[in-house]
Motif scaffolding. Sequence first.
Motif: not given
Length: 188
Positions: A36-62
């Motif tokens: 969800n790109p809109d939710a991702v943008k909200r996190i960037y905004d909350l953290k005051r983080r540049e969007e060029s600095k990527s964030m990681l994702v978690l997955v539950d398994g292989e």
Amino acid sequence: MTFEEDIREAVSCLRKGGILLYPTDTVWGIGCDATNPDAVKRIYDLKRREESKSMLVLVDGEGMLDRTVKDVPEVAWQLIEAAVRPLTIIYDHPTGVAQNLLAPDGSLGIRITEERYSNELIRRFRRPIVSTSANISGEKAPAVFHEIGEEIINGVDYVAEYRRDEMCGAVPSNIIKLSDGGLVKVIR
């Protein structure tokens, strides 16, 4: 609140496009639906983080990792199997995630979480979720819940109940970048 109720509330938050504060296999994280790109943008905004600095994702398994990366290299499976602490691997060809999550070179850090809360959350949500430290960009990452700033707590839609009282701080994951051609680079 029971563990079951806590997970249900967190999944509901994610399904509505919300952002949440939750425990992971490392530090407390701010998360959302990684598709969800809109939710991702909200996190960037909350953290005051540049969007060029990527964030990681978690997955539950292989299985979810296979669906999130085109052709997971064999060396990645070997590294995951040998890891003794949480391991984030940066892959060159992620698929099916929000474009604003990706680094400028198109790569993405992904970690399989085995921690009870984050793993169950992802399993029930059935999609990868963002995981970024629960702090304003540039500030020290909080090791435990009580170190998380009010601005972060008030800026999310849901705060998990599970593990709030823990006093032992976790450490960030190891990070390794795997590039096309078999190049392996240790980042942290």
